[in-house]
Design a protein around this motif. Structure first.
Motif, PDB file in Angstrom:
ATOM      1  N   THR A   1      56.603  35.886  20.023  1.00 11.47           N
ATOM      2  CA  THR A   1      56.306  37.020  20.891  1.00 11.47           C
ATOM      3  C   THR A   1      54.919  37.554  20.554  1.00 11.47           C
ATOM      4  N   GLY A   2      54.590  38.708  21.153  1.00  8.16           N
ATOM      5  CA  GLY A   2      53.284  39.291  20.924  1.00  8.16           C
ATOM      6  C   GLY A   2      52.278  38.816  21.967  1.00  8.16           C
ATOM      7  N   THR A   3      51.045  39.152  21.735  1.00  6.89           N
ATOM      8  CA  THR A   3      49.978  38.768  22.661  1.00  6.89           C
ATOM      9  C   THR A   3      49.308  37.473  22.204  1.00  6.89           C
ATOM     10  N   ILE A   4      48.548  36.899  23.120  1.00  6.62           N
ATOM     11  CA  ILE A   4      47.813  35.671  22.812  1.00  6.62           C
ATOM     12  C   ILE A   4      46.497  36.070  22.163  1.00  6.62           C
ATOM     13  N   PRO A   5      46.238  35.637  20.967  1.00  6.02           N
ATOM     14  CA  PRO A   5      44.983  36.004  20.290  1.00  6.02           C
ATOM     15  C   PRO A   5      43.782  35.472  21.057  1.00  6.02           C
ATOM     16  N   PRO A   6      42.698  36.215  21.128  1.00 10.20           N
ATOM     17  CA  PRO A   6      41.541  35.798  21.908  1.00 10.20           C
ATOM     18  C   PRO A   6      40.626  34.809  21.192  1.00 10.20           C
ATOM     19  N   ASP A   7      40.900  34.507  19.893  1.00  5.45           N
ATOM     20  CA  ASP A   7      39.962  33.691  19.129  1.00  5.45           C
ATOM     21  C   ASP A   7      40.434  32.250  18.929  1.00  5.45           C
ATOM     22  N   HIS A   8      41.356  31.804  19.745  1.00  4.59           N
ATOM     23  CA  HIS A   8      41.824  30.435  19.577  1.00  4.59           C
ATOM     24  C   HIS A   8      40.719  29.418  19.844  1.00  4.59           C
ATOM     25  N   CYS A   9      39.755  29.787  20.655  1.00  7.58           N
ATOM     26  CA  CYS A   9      38.683  28.857  21.008  1.00  7.58           C
ATOM     27  C   CYS A   9      37.354  29.356  20.446  1.00  7.58           C
ATOM     28  N   ALA A  10      37.418  29.913  19.255  1.00  6.06           N
ATOM     29  CA  ALA A  10      36.202  30.468  18.662  1.00  6.06           C
ATOM     30  C   ALA A  10      35.185  29.388  18.381  1.00  6.06           C
ATOM     31  N   GLY A  11      35.641  28.223  17.982  1.00  5.78           N
ATOM     32  CA  GLY A  11      34.711  27.145  17.685  1.00  5.78           C
ATOM     33  C   GLY A  11      34.386  26.268  18.872  1.00  5.78           C
ATOM     34  N   ARG A  12      34.883  26.579  20.062  1.00  6.58           N
ATOM     35  CA  ARG A  12      34.659  25.814  21.292  1.00  6.58           C
ATOM     36  C   ARG A  12      35.084  24.358  21.117  1.00  6.58           C
ATOM     37  N   ASN A  13      36.193  24.179  20.366  1.00  7.30           N
ATOM     38  CA  ASN A  13      36.738  22.843  20.175  1.00  7.30           C
ATOM     39  C   ASN A  13      38.166  22.709  20.708  1.00  7.30           C
ATOM     40  N   LEU A  14      38.756  23.777  21.116  1.00  5.20           N
ATOM     41  CA  LEU A  14      40.146  23.758  21.565  1.00  5.20           C
ATOM     42  C   LEU A  14      40.277  22.938  22.847  1.00  5.20           C
ATOM     43  N   GLN A  15      41.230  21.979  22.816  1.00  4.71           N
ATOM     44  CA  GLN A  15      41.447  21.108  23.965  1.00  4.71           C
ATOM     45  C   GLN A  15      42.838  21.306  24.571  1.00  4.71           C
ATOM     46  N   LEU A  16      43.836  21.489  23.741  1.00  6.32           N
ATOM     47  CA  LEU A  16      45.210  21.587  24.222  1.00  6.32           C
ATOM     48  C   LEU A  16      45.804  22.903  23.755  1.00  6.32           C
ATOM     49  N   LEU A  17      46.211  23.732  24.721  1.00  9.36           N
ATOM     50  CA  LEU A  17      46.838  25.016  24.427  1.00  9.36           C
ATOM     51  C   LEU A  17      48.156  25.077  25.181  1.00  9.36           C
ATOM     52  N   VAL A  18      49.253  24.948  24.442  1.00 10.40           N
ATOM     53  CA  VAL A  18      50.590  24.924  25.047  1.00 10.40           C
ATOM     54  C   VAL A  18      51.417  26.009  24.370  1.00 10.40           C
ATOM     55  N   LEU A  19      51.710  27.067  25.094  1.00 10.22           N
ATOM     56  CA  LEU A  19      52.489  28.195  24.584  1.00 10.22           C
ATOM     57  C   LEU A  19      53.732  28.433  25.438  1.00 10.22           C
ATOM     58  N   MET A  20      54.254  27.415  26.043  1.00  9.63           N
ATOM     59  CA  MET A  20      55.358  27.549  26.992  1.00  9.63           C
ATOM     60  C   MET A  20      56.662  27.962  26.317  1.00  9.63           C
ATOM     61  N   ASP A  21      57.504  28.583  27.158  1.00  4.35           N
ATOM     62  CA  ASP A  21      58.888  28.882  26.803  1.00  4.35           C
ATOM     63  C   ASP A  21      58.991  29.712  25.524  1.00  4.35           C
ATOM     64  N   ASN A  22      58.247  30.810  25.554  1.00  8.63           N
ATOM     65  CA  ASN A  22      58.318  31.786  24.476  1.00  8.63           C
ATOM     66  C   ASN A  22      58.446  33.169  25.102  1.00  8.63           C
ATOM     67  N   ALA A  23      58.032  34.180  24.404  1.00  2.00           N
ATOM     68  CA  ALA A  23      58.132  35.545  24.917  1.00  2.00           C
ATOM     69  C   ALA A  23      56.803  36.267  24.763  1.00  2.00           C
ATOM     70  N   PHE A  24      55.733  35.542  24.923  1.00  2.16           N
ATOM     71  CA  PHE A  24      54.422  36.188  24.853  1.00  2.16           C
ATOM     72  C   PHE A  24      54.259  37.150  26.033  1.00  2.16           C
ATOM     73  N   PHE A  25      53.600  38.247  25.777  1.00  2.00           N
ATOM     74  CA  PHE A  25      53.389  39.240  26.830  1.00  2.00           C
ATOM     75  C   PHE A  25      51.930  39.667  26.815  1.00  2.00           C
ATOM     76  N   GLY A  26      51.602  40.575  27.726  1.00  2.00           N
ATOM     77  CA  GLY A  26      50.222  41.006  27.862  1.00  2.00           C
ATOM     78  C   GLY A  26      49.452  40.094  28.807  1.00  2.00           C
ATOM     79  N   SER A  27      48.167  40.249  28.799  1.00  2.00           N
ATOM     80  CA  SER A  27      47.319  39.488  29.723  1.00  2.00           C
ATOM     81  C   SER A  27      46.763  38.242  29.047  1.00  2.00           C
ATOM     82  N   ILE A  28      46.281  37.353  29.856  1.00  2.00           N
ATOM     83  CA  ILE A  28      45.642  36.136  29.365  1.00  2.00           C
ATOM     84  C   ILE A  28      44.214  36.488  28.966  1.00  2.00           C
TER      85      ILE A  28
END
Length: 508
Positions: free
Chosen positions: A55-82
């Motif tokens: 749960t919780g929000t999606i942290p904004p720094d997942h792509c801090a290094g501009r290397n993130l290719q695959l982001l899969v957060l399905m079927d959880n309880a994340f809330f807030g905005s993208i």
């Protein structure tokens, strides 16, 4: 094996996360939230936590290094905005955030990722509208279903040449389906059901030859099912139920051997259901809710002769209203002309008479009689009288005794031998029964009304006219005969051409 909260904390807070590039913990019972510093090392390329209880929000720094290719957060309880920062991560190839509690608008940058091949945001509570700029040469799946996204579907949706799946169902989209979708030649699945779309099904959609499934149900679409739907050779599913479609089912659809699922229920279709070919495998549930449809799938069996080819009365009025108004106007004009013709065709009886002042003896008395009689009998002047007028037969003037003949005086030899013509203008007096109420009992066997008795003064006036005209005619004949005899006696002299005037009388 499934792990609980303690194991999750152990994984997320180990010091070695500063070297972390791939983290895949999907299908566990992890709880808690994602650590804010998880992607700050600048090395993270893959993060997949699908099927947990995070749960919780999606942290904004997942792509801090501009290397993130695959982001899969399905079927959880994340809330807030993208986070908007994900829209700036141009290295992303797959973004799957479905089945969470995310809210707010979708960052526009997510629709313009040059390396992305999938964007899945289904089953959230996202709102807002789609941006006007949508691009991506590699994106093959765009899935936005079961959200609250509204507005119009932008025409830029046609700028995704590699798109294979377009899922827009259960949103608040309105307006027409953009014809630019027809540019998606690789599109295999289109689902825009459960929206507020209006207008017709674009014929350009049938240019997507790779379509295998179309679901446009639960909208407000109107018009007819395009007959070009038969050009979709591999179409397996067609669902256009619960719209306001009208018209007939294209008969050629029965030749679509690939069609295994058809649902056109609850529309305003009419006409017979083609009962041949592929349509033999569909039952009544595929066509229910269309009162105008008939045929073998229904309990009533085949269409009746009156209903088989009949169109909806509403459709007839809408299509042929102009023609119907024109025909009604023509019929009204013909009816008016018929009424006027019938009134003018009432009995009109004419007598041969005289138009103009009477010259000769008793002229003043005759003119006075004629004026009085014309005022009483509503006389009118016409060119020709009827030959079989009962008025003439019953009220012909009696012949008068011939007056003594008067010998004409021969012209002087020194005078001009050319005689002046005497013109007498004769016309006819029509005695009309217009306005007379003649009962049917006062008509003879030929249907000619028996007129009331003619006043005696009218008969006397006509007789006086006849006597005067006969006298004038006799004098003119004797004068012409004398001139002719004089011309025959002068053989050796220069002949002078004389003209004799003859007055042609019709039988009185």
């Amino acid at each position: 094996m499934p792990c609980g909260g303690f194991v999750a904390k152990l994984i997320f807070f180990l010091p070695w996360q500063i070297f972390l590039e791939v983290l895949q913990v999907w299908g566990n019972n992890l709880t808690g939230s994602l650590p804010p510093a998880l992607g700050r090392n600048g090395r993270l390329k893959t993060l997949d936590v699908t099927g947990n209880h995070l749960t919780g929000t999606i942290p904004p720094d997942h792509c801090a290094g501009r290397n993130l290719q695959l982001l899969v957060l399905m079927d959880n309880a994340f809330f807030g905005s993208i986070p908007d920062s994900l829209g700036d991560c141009k290295t992303l190839t797959r973004v799957r955030l479905g089945k969470n509690l995310l809210t707010g608008p979708v960052p526009p940058g997510l629709f313009d990722l040059p390396q992305a091949n999938m964007l899945e945001l289904t089953d959230n509570m996202l709102t807002g509208e789609l941006p006007d700029v949508i691009a991506g040469d590699k994106i093959g799946m765009l899935m936005l279903g079961n959200n609250g996204i509204g507005g119009r579907i932008p025409a830029a949706i046609g700028n995704l040449p590699a798109l294979q799946t377009l899922s827009l169902e259960s949103n608040n989209f309105l307006g027409p389906l953009p014809p630019e979708i027809g540019r998606l030649r690789n599109l295999t699945r289109l689902n825009a059901s459960g929206n507020a779309l209006a207008g017709g099904i674009p014929r350009e959609l049938m240019g997507c030859g790779s379509l295998g499934a179309i679901d446009l149900s639960r909208n407000g679409l109107t018009g007819e099912i395009p007959d070009t739907v038969t050009s979709l050779k591999i179409l397996c599913t067609l669902n256009v139920s619960r719209n306001r479609l009208s018209g007939e089912l294209p008969p050629a659809m029965s030749n679509m051997t690939s069609l295994t699922t058809l649902d056109v229920s609850y529309n305003q279709l009419w006409g017979p259901v083609p009962m041949q070919g592929q349509f033999l495998v569909f039952n009544e549930s595929s066509f229910v809710g269309n009162p105008g449809l008939c045929g073998a799938p229904f309990t009533g069996g085949a269409c009746s002769p009156s209903a088989g080819g009949a169109r909806s009365p509403f459709t007839l009025r809408r299509r042929d209203s102009k023609k119907l108004l024109v025909w009604l106007f023509v019929l009204l004009i013909l009816l008016v002309l018929a009424i006027l013709g019938a009134r003018k065709a009432q009995g009109i009886f004419a007598v041969r008479g005289f138009h103009g002042p009477v010259r000769g003896h008793d002229s003043e008395a005759v003119n006075e009689e004629l004026n009085d009689t014309s005022a009483n009998w509503n006389m009118k002047f016409v060119e020709k009288p009827p030959r079989n007028s009962r008025f003439l037969r019953n009220h012909a003037p009696q012949p008068q005794p011939k007056p003594p003949e008067k010998k004409p005086q021969l012209p002087n030899s020194t005078s001009n031998p050319r005689t002046k013509s005497t013109h007498i203008k004769y016309e006819y007096i029509c005695v009309s029964t217009w306005g007379l109420n003649v009962p049917s009992s006062s008509q003879d066997e030929d249907g000619i009304p028996n007129l009331p008795p003619v006043p005696p003064n009218l008969v006397d006036a006509i007789a006086a006219l006849v006597n005067v005209t006969v006298d004038n005619a006799r004098l003119l004949r004797e004068l012409a005969q004398s001139n002719q005899n004089m011309m025959q006696g002068n053989h050796g002299r220069n002949h002078h051409r004389q003209e004799a005037t003859y007055v042609d009388f019709m039988d009185t």
